[in-house]
Structure formats: C-alpha cells, structure tokens
Design an enzyme around this catalytic site. Sequence first.
Site, PDB file in Angstrom:
ATOM      1  CB  THR A   1      -6.743  20.836 -15.220  1.00 14.92           C
ATOM      2  OG1 THR A   1      -6.323  19.606 -15.818  1.00 14.92           O
ATOM      3  CG2 THR A   1      -6.019  21.993 -15.884  1.00 14.92           C
TER       4      THR A   1
ATOM      5  CB  SER B   1      -0.891  -0.001   1.247  1.00 12.45           C
ATOM      6  OG  SER B   1      -1.518   1.251   1.421  1.00 12.45           O
TER       7      SER B   1
END
Length: 613
Positions: A547, A186
């Site tokens: 963005t 992870s």
Amino acid sequence: MYVLKELEVKYGILYRQDNVILSGTHTHSGLGGYFQYTLFMITSKGYIKPSIKAIVNGIVKSIDIAHRSIKPGRIYMSKGELEESNLNRSPHSYLNNPAEERNKYKSNTDKQVTLLKFTDLDGDGMGMLSWFAVHAVSMNYTNQMVSSDNMGYASYLLEQEKNIGFLPGEGPFVAAFASSNLGDASPNIRGPFCANTGLPCDYLNSSCPIGGLKMCVALGPAGSDMFNNTKIIGENIFKRAKDLYGKARQEVRGPLHAAHQWVNMTDVTVQLNSTHTGRTCKPALGHSFAAGTTDGGGDLNFTQGAVEGDPFWDGIRDALLGAPSNETQDCHQPKPILFSTGEMTWPLPWHPSIVDVQIITIGPVAIVAIPGEMTTMSGRRIREAVKQELEAQGTFSNAEVVVAGLCNIYTHYITTYEEYQIQRYEGASTIYGPHTLSAYIQKFRGLAKAIAEPTELPKGPEPPFFKDSQLFSLLPAAAVDKKPINTTFGEVLERVDPEYTVVSLTWSKCYELMFKKNVDKTFVTVEKYHNSTAHWDVVHTDASWETRFHWVKNGAESNATIEWHIPLSAQAGSYRIRHFGHYKQWKGFLETVIMAYEGVSDVFRVSKIKSNY
C-alpha cells in the site's frame, strides 16, 4: 531522554541509561522534528511535538510488549557475508587510509552480517537482531512518503514469513535489522553517473561538467526506480539473514554487562603516540557538508572535497551568523568551516557538546553504541580496539564486537583522521574535528576495560535537557479544513472500476490527519469479503509494502491518493479500501475542534494475477 523518563515511571530502575540503547536504522524517509538542538530543529521546521510523541509512544509500547513477553530462552549467533548490497560512496577518502591497513581487508565496505537468533527453551523462534552496514537511502530524496526503506523492507519480509496470518507489526516474531558503520556505505551499487549524459561523475568531487553536483546521482540496482531499488536491496538483506538464522548454532552464553558514560566531546585530549597529543574541537560543519552526497546532492554550488573556503559564502555566513573563531578554525584544519555550530548558542545550542558512549555485552558479544555515522574504516578500528581491550585481561575470549550505528544521540559522521584530510561530505560532517575517531576509541576502550575489569566509571557531565517552553516550532498552526462543494470528508472522488490489477483511488481529506494517527491505528485498510462469514477481513494496512498513501495539500483543501499494488499472492474475490483520518472545523466563533472521519470505496473485484515471468 523522554523514553527513559517513561520507562522509569513504569518500571523504576529496571531499564536505565546504561542498559537501554536506542539505535536508528537511519531511514531518510522518517519523521522529523524530534531533536532538541537548533540546527536539527531548523532543518525540520522546528520541534514538532506530535512527532516526538508518536516516536516515544511507539518505542515505549514496543518495550512494554517485550517486557510482558519475557520468558527463559537461548541466544545463538551466526555470521556471513552479503555481496551486491553496499558500495563505498567516498572511495577517494577510503584510499587515503594507510595501505598496510587497507590490505587487511578485501573490500572498501564491510560485507559482514552479524545475527543473533532468539528462541525459547523448546527451540521455537522468538526473534532475531542483525547488523549490516548500508545507508537506508534506497528511497531517494524525491520521496515524500514515510518509509522504513531497505532495512524496513527486510524486516517486513521476514516477519511476514514468520508471523503467518498476522498483519504487519502485530505478530509475535520480531525481526530487527539494525545499522552499523554505514557512514560511507551506499545501497546505490551501480555508482554515480551524470544524469544528463550517462557518463561517470568526476571521481574527486562527484560533480558533472554540465549541471554540477546536482546532476551526479548514484543509481541503485534498478536504476532510478526507488521502489524496486528498495525491494532488491531489502530482499538481499532478508535472504542473507534468513539463511544465517537457519544456520545459527553457536550459542551465546555468559553474563550481561553494561557500561555508559557522558563525554564532553568538545574537549577530549587524545594520546596520539608516546610524545604527541591531539584534541577534539567545538562542533563545526565544513563547506562540503552543503554539497551533500551522491545519494542526494545539495542545491547550491558547493562540491565535495573542498579544503578552501569560498569568499562569497563565507561573507554571507559572517554577516548572518558570525565568523568562526581562529581557535575553532585552527582546530578543524584542513576543514574550511561553513557553520561554526559550537559557537552558535541562540536560541539554543546548535549542536550537542555532551554525548554518551555505551557498551553492552551479552556473553562474548559486545554491542558498541556509536552516537553517529562511522565510516567503514572507522568502524573497523573501533571494533579492533574494543576487542583488544576486552580480551587483554583474559576475562573475554573470542569476543565478537558489533558496531551499532546512530545510537542515543546524533552527532553526524565519524571518519578516520586520514579520511578527514580529503574533506568529502563525511569528513566535512565530522563535527568534532580530525581527532574525533581517536577520542571515541579512547573512550570506548575505557568502557571495555571497565567491563573486563569490573570498575565503577564516573558518570561524566550530563547534557542539558530543554523544556518544551524553550523549544520552538516553525510549523504554522493548521488551518480549518475545507472540502469540495457537495462532498464529505473521506469521500472517494473518482469512480471505482469493477476490477483491478493496481488500485489507485483519491479521497477528500484534510491536513490534521497527519498528526492524529495513534500508534496502533492505520490510515488505510484493504479488506476482502468472505462469503461464508459475510464478513470483511483486513488483509493490508498502511504498514504493508503493497500500500502507498500520498497526501497532497492545495490551500485549505487536501486529497489523499491510496494505492494498492496487488501482490501475486492475493486471492481472487471482492475487495474494498477504507480510509481513516481527522479534520479541523470551527465550533462557534473562536473555538476549533478535531473530528474523526472515515471513508470506504465501492466494492471491486480482484482476479487471480498471473506472473509475467
């Protein structure tokens, strides 16, 4: 299969099943609806044709560009370790592996980054391909935007650095960051904590005294801020790859070899030792599958580490889907079966039975294409086995074996036999039973031997290829779009400020836009005005990290909010944001049409941003 069919039309037998590997980075924020098996279709609202079309077109276009760019060159290899970028999310399972085996390694996750550097004959860089074992889940389960996650951000950074003056994805230098044995690795390196108390979660089953497993959440280096978590892990991977790329001196020389075989993974007999055999099983998922992981828990009262069934859930399963057969239950022990997917065939098989195994070698480098998510120790065992087989006959020396994760087809997880006994999420999701890894090792040894001692392998039983007419979609047809009174599609719905540090604008838009984007198009452009040329230049697209594109549907109306997080590198000047999309409207009484629209914001100014550091 769709990709190979397209390649066959264009290139004949040049690109084939045996020499093409499709390996996923495993971002959890990608498109859904492109698998042909019932379980995967149900969880993604069916088979979504626009999804598969976009993915196939994008892959084929990338191969087309690479094919047109072929030139003589050199390959160099470099290796190094990367710390503070992955954490074992099932350490209890890992500890069940033999101590003698664990003692050979200093960590319970693989830290190695392996990198191939590609140059032309003049030494000019053309691209790089690296492997590192970490889940692309820095963007957590609350995210609803398409994102390439930490691996994608690493690629974005290196390509932007190498392709000066190009927009994302348009430059000649390609930086590919591939997955490896990430099954238990992870990126949330601060580990699991109870969100309501701040205390560590229960070590064995990853749950909390109050709130259960849903409260147990693993935190990334920036805590709960998924954007900064993605940025930090991605930057770590990028920096290490950049360093290794610069240091790569070991040239990779030698022939190319490829070996591929179809395998019925429900019926493989495994030689465990000189006197005992085991076998694989029909696919099945255990109760702990429904518990999820510390990277994103389930919503019901399942927990990891379950080795006994639950009468309540088993009763519901039996009533709706039917009970698992005794044979399948015995084969999967100690897994308590929640879904006996290998015995579920309506309306199509719920899981694959036939999968492919594949190895490609480039000189001494062997790329092992794994059709699922291998845990850390599983990957280590298969690397060791393939290396031994390649070197056994003296054909290879100092073979470098790389595990490429999530290749060609998806079969969930692959744990070791010992990890399987613990039945955390990864073990419960090892669908072919406790001897799955042993079966894969046996099959990949066979491929490696066929390469080392050139031998023609039998193709094996080919998987079914379902026609579109057999597949189903649970996604309702898009309604005709509506917009607020006295507005037009693509109109900015709020006032544009004269100056910004972060721009956030909301636009009137529609549902169909999400399905009408072409591979080489963008929903968003950020444009800067140049006084000297009186021209607007595109400086960012929707592929830019800076963005963000949010879409919110409200009945037949929907809005898009576009954010531009202005980077420190932005030049002062006049800017605007443009938005492109499609809407659905009536044409006459019975026919509908899809129409394109675009909108543009008012001009605003950006001043030179000062760093706070």
